[in-house]
Design a protein around this motif. Structure first.
Motif, PDB file in Angstrom:
ATOM      1  N   LEU A 507      44.699 -14.568   1.602  1.00  0.00           N
ATOM      2  CA  LEU A 507      44.926 -14.141   2.974  1.00  0.00           C
ATOM      3  C   LEU A 507      43.648 -13.612   3.600  1.00  0.00           C
ATOM      4  O   LEU A 507      43.299 -13.968   4.743  1.00  0.00           O
ATOM      5  N   PHE A 508      42.934 -12.774   2.870  1.00  0.00           N
ATOM      6  CA  PHE A 508      41.689 -12.199   3.395  1.00  0.00           C
ATOM      7  C   PHE A 508      40.665 -13.296   3.660  1.00  0.00           C
ATOM      8  O   PHE A 508      40.053 -13.353   4.735  1.00  0.00           O
ATOM      9  N   THR A 511      41.543 -15.329   6.631  1.00  0.00           N
ATOM     10  CA  THR A 511      41.364 -14.583   7.878  1.00  0.00           C
ATOM     11  C   THR A 511      39.907 -14.581   8.321  1.00  0.00           C
ATOM     12  O   THR A 511      39.590 -14.899   9.472  1.00  0.00           O
ATOM     13  N   VAL A 512      39.002 -14.232   7.423  1.00  0.00           N
ATOM     14  CA  VAL A 512      37.594 -14.138   7.821  1.00  0.00           C
ATOM     15  C   VAL A 512      37.000 -15.519   8.078  1.00  0.00           C
ATOM     16  O   VAL A 512      36.128 -15.671   8.938  1.00  0.00           O
ATOM     17  N   ASP A 514      38.634 -17.981   9.394  1.00  0.00           N
ATOM     18  CA  ASP A 514      39.101 -18.359  10.721  1.00  0.00           C
ATOM     19  C   ASP A 514      38.291 -17.654  11.808  1.00  0.00           C
ATOM     20  O   ASP A 514      37.964 -18.248  12.843  1.00  0.00           O
ATOM     21  N   LEU A 515      37.972 -16.390  11.559  1.00  0.00           N
ATOM     22  CA  LEU A 515      37.286 -15.592  12.572  1.00  0.00           C
ATOM     23  C   LEU A 515      35.794 -15.893  12.646  1.00  0.00           C
ATOM     24  O   LEU A 515      35.204 -15.891  13.730  1.00  0.00           O
ATOM     25  N   GLU A 582      37.863  -7.217  14.145  1.00  0.00           N
ATOM     26  CA  GLU A 582      38.911  -7.835  13.331  1.00  0.00           C
ATOM     27  C   GLU A 582      38.412  -8.149  11.923  1.00  0.00           C
ATOM     28  O   GLU A 582      39.156  -7.999  10.941  1.00  0.00           O
ATOM     29  N   ALA A 586      39.709  -6.373   8.470  1.00  0.00           N
ATOM     30  CA  ALA A 586      40.209  -7.191   7.357  1.00  0.00           C
ATOM     31  C   ALA A 586      39.501  -6.822   6.059  1.00  0.00           C
ATOM     32  O   ALA A 586      40.135  -6.721   4.989  1.00  0.00           O
TER      33      ALA A 586
END
Length: 770
Positions: A507-508, A511-512, A514-515, A582, A586
């Motif tokens: 998940l982490f 997330t990063v 994607d960002l 964000e 995270a």
């Protein structure tokens, strides 16, 4: 022979001298250390922070404190009852600045007629009687040569002129053409260099210490240390580069009066030091690998393999054996091509085998080596098997390989000797410095001296390995962090928790990515694991690490032809930790998820390392939590005053919480003191049995031999332990009534509930009491 009970490694440099080290000896004694262990102290390249580029082996470096500094350290150590272990560098010398190295300067000035032509390892014929020095940007740069004060200058580089080779009015280019050296473009070093180096570092020239007078001159100052009782033992850097490691160790043992010797030798799983080596063991990378894997959850392997395949956008995860064959070929055909070609020229002197095929076949054999080098006749089977693997992989080379077999097995020949010196170079650069930045499923596993395909080690297997260590190498060093580790012990302890947190890790990372995407999936895993392991860290530290990791991996960018667009994305990802809320949130959340279990792993791994068989080393500052990454990050200055103050508080009766930085200091100081003050408690090795529902989460052993000894109890896989309900009915069977050195609590012999034993800390260090 005086031998250490433990050591503490200090990085000596201009900003932390031998005099500064002398001032610390009182603290080291209080910490429980037995010997102080210093990085290289002979005169090195000006400004060198590491000291492995020695330019004058006859003097202690004035910028590191000079001979008076060594005397001060030795005197202070003796006063506190400490021994002194010094790091030495016999394989190579620093030649970046010829004017600083009298040996190299004379060689360049006088060429083959120089006394030092025998000291350096030069293939004169290949260079047309000249040494090729790769300092130019390109051949056009010869226009920038100047004659200044009777020397040849190229910008800040100075070179000597041979007698009678110049007069006023001669052009610098003509004068250059008359010298015993040839300045060439740096890119030509890969295939055209004609002197042996340390790995692919052009500014570190190999030294032939197998020549008796070279050994004597290179070790004159070192021998003085023992004659005057300033030093008690030596750590030998990179013995695999030597022509005759066995002979060198025998000579050094004699010259030092039988002193304690350790070799910086990387042993692959199952590999042993040759029995003929006159030394007490290695610097402990093999121990590091065993300890780390105790704290990796084997159940995660399949899931991390699946994630690795997805990050590579492939059906299967990376095949490590295929990968390292490819990375080693990349090195053998690239930055170390000149070494391979030198071997092939030796073959041509005695054989009619095709030159290019010979070079190809030699590289192929080396790329199948499972170890850094063989020490013929010891290890002959490994060489034979590597030739067979090469023939199966490259059947078109079978005839050439068969022709090479007797030449490579001929222990009297120069080819066999040089081949052994070369195989370790290719292994180090192809595996440690390339594949370890590509094989990224779990960063804990890609540490110096480890095989990352061994995912985890069970307590049972660990006990077997420790029993062998006690029986075979009881004086070998153990370590968890060094100046060469790619991540410190505490960074790895936190990263290991990922094996218990695969969904959170996925998940982490998602997330990063994607960002702020890093357009290299495997590298993104490496970078974000490292950032999480090191956190908190400042921007510059993480930027330097990320760039080095990407260029070492060599998939999306590299050192010689960097991909600036990729590196822009990489830098933006690191910056986002600080600039994009964000991403920062995270990361903070992910680290918070790992941290309590990482702390448990850190304390557990440290206590295991300090009490297991061998001589434990503590790398400077790591008695506190240290989230360092690869060098130069792991050589940063240490706040020793903070550690001195914290130790005083502990000794005053403070009991830190397990999450407090001082908890690690408590573990380190109490374990070191016990080993030093009660050596009779550490004479053997026996597993201590655990029973109950969570028995798999404890590793426990007794160091007693014929009588009860110190007992270590440590928690493993702490997150899964908590998730499954804690210790419940689990107990360890203590062999004697014991007191915990960390809490002062006493426990009766027999079964003791782990919930009680480990109430305050995830570890216990138990001493038998009447």
């Amino acid at each position: 022979m005086r031998t250490p009970v433990s050591t503490y490694r200090l990085q000596i440099r201009p900003s932390f001298t031998l005099q500064d080290a002398a001032e610390l000896t009182g603290y080291l004694k209080d910490l429980g250390v037995d010997w102080v262990y210093v990085s290289p102290i002979l005169t090195a390249e000006e400004g060198s922070d590491h000291g492995y580029d020695v330019t004058d082996p006859s003097t202690v470096d004035p910028s590191r404190g000079g001979p008076e500094g060594l005397e001060a350290l030795s005197k202070a150590a003796r006063k506190e009852g400490l021994g002194v272990l010094a790091d030495i560098v016999p394989n190579h010398m620093g030649v970046a600045s010829p004017g600083q190295n009298a040996w190299w300067w004379q060689l360049l000035k006088e060429g083959r007629s120089s006394k030092y032509a025998e000291a350096f390892d030069v293939d004169w014929d290949f260079g047309g009687g000249r040494i090729r020095i790769p300092v130019l940007g390109g051949d056009d740069d010869l226009d920038q040569l100047r004659i200044v004060d009777g020397e040849l200058h190229f910008y800040d580089h100075r070179f000597p002129l041979a007698d009678g080779t110049w007069t006023e009015g001669d052009s610098p280019q003509d004068v250059h053409n008359r010298q015993h050296y040839e300045l060439v473009g740096w890119r030509r070093a890969d295939a055209e260099l004609n002197y042996r180096r340390f790995f692919a570092v052009n500014t570190l020239a190999g030294v032939r210490v197998e020549v008796p007078w070279v050994f004597d001159e290179a070790h004159q100052e070192i021998v003085r240390w023992f004659r005057e009782e300033l030093v008690d033992g030596l750590r030998i850097d990179h013995p695999d580069g030597l022509a005759d490691p066995e002979g060198y160790l025998a000579r050094l043992k004699e010259a030092t009066g039988g002193a304690y010797l350790l070799v910086e030798k990387i042993l692959e799983p199952g590999e042993k030091l040759p029995e003929t080596f006159q030394c007490e063991g290695t610097t402990g990378y093999d121990a590091l690998a065993d300890v780390d894997r105790l704290f990796v959850d084997p159940a995660a392997e399949e899931f991390l393999d699946d994630l690795d395949a997805r990050l590579r956008d492939e059906a299967e995860p990376a095949n490590y054996q295929v990968m390292i064959h490819g990375t080693k070929r990349r090195i053998a055909d690239g930055i170390l091509r000149s070494e391979i070609l030198r071997l092939s020229r030796l073959v041509q002197e005695t054989s009619a085998l095709p030159r290019l095929d010979v070079a190809d076949a030699l590289a192929e054999i080396i790329c199948w080596f499972p170890v850094y080098r063989t020490y013929l006749p010891y290890g002959q089977e490994i060489l034979e098997e590597s030739i067979e693997h090469a023939a199966k992989h490259r059947p078109e080379l079978a005839g050439v390989l068969e022709g090479l077999r007797p030449l490579l097995l001929d222990t009297t020949g120069e080819l066999a000797r040089r081949f052994q010196q070369t195989s370790g170079m290719v292994m180090a650069k192809g595996v440690e410095d390339t594949a370890f930045f590509r094989y990224t499923r779990l960063g804990t596993l890609t540490e110096v001296g480890a095989d990352p395909t061994e995912f985890a080690v069970s307590p049972g297997e660990f006990h077997q390995r420790m029993a062998r260590r006690q029986a075979e190498l009881p004086l070998s060093m153990t370590t968890l962090s060094t100046h060469d580790t790619k991540r410190s012990e505490d960074a790895r302890a936190r990263i290991s928790v990922i094996s218990e947190s695969v969904p959170e890790w996925e998940l982490f990372l998602g997330t990063v990515q994607d960002l702020t995407p890093i357009p290299d999936g495997p590298l993104s895993a490496l970078i974000w694991q490292a950032i999480a392991g090191a956190w908190p860290a400042d921007r510059s530290r993480l930027q330097v690490y990320a760039l080095k990791a990407a260029r070492e991996a060599g998939n999306s960018t590299n050192w010689t032809d960097p991909n600036l667009e990729f590196e822009r994305h990489l830098a933006a990802a690191v910056d986002s930790v600080f600039d994009v809320p964000e991403v920062g949130a995270a990361l903070e959340n992910f680290v918070a998820e790992l941290e309590p279990y990482g702390t448990s792993n850190s304390l557990s791994a440290k206590l295991v390392q300090l009490t297991m068989p061998g001589v434990p080393d503590v790398y400077q500052g790591t008695e506190f939590r240290d989230g360092s990454l690869t060098d130069p990050d792991n050589r940063r200055p240490v706040d020793f005053q903070a550690r001195i103050d914290a130790l005083a508080e502990l000794d005053g009766g403070a009991r830190p919480a397990r999450t407090n930085e001082a908890a690690k200091l408590l573990v380190v100081s109490r374990a070191l003191r016990l080993r030093r003050d009660r050596p009779e408690l550490f004479g053997g090795y026996q597993p201590v049995a655990a029973t109950g529902a969570a028995a798999a989460h404890v590793v426990a052993f007794s160091r007693g031999a014929d009588a009860p000894g110190a007992v270590t109890v440590a928690t493993r896989l702490p997150k899964a332990l908590e998730r499954n309900g804690g210790w419940r009915d689990t107990a360890v069977d203590l062999p004697a009534k014991s007191r915990d050195e960390l809490t002062g609590t006493t426990f009766d012999a027999g079964p003791v509930p782990l919930a009680t034993l480990l109430e305050h800390y995830p570890v216990a260090l138990l001493v038998p009491v009447d």
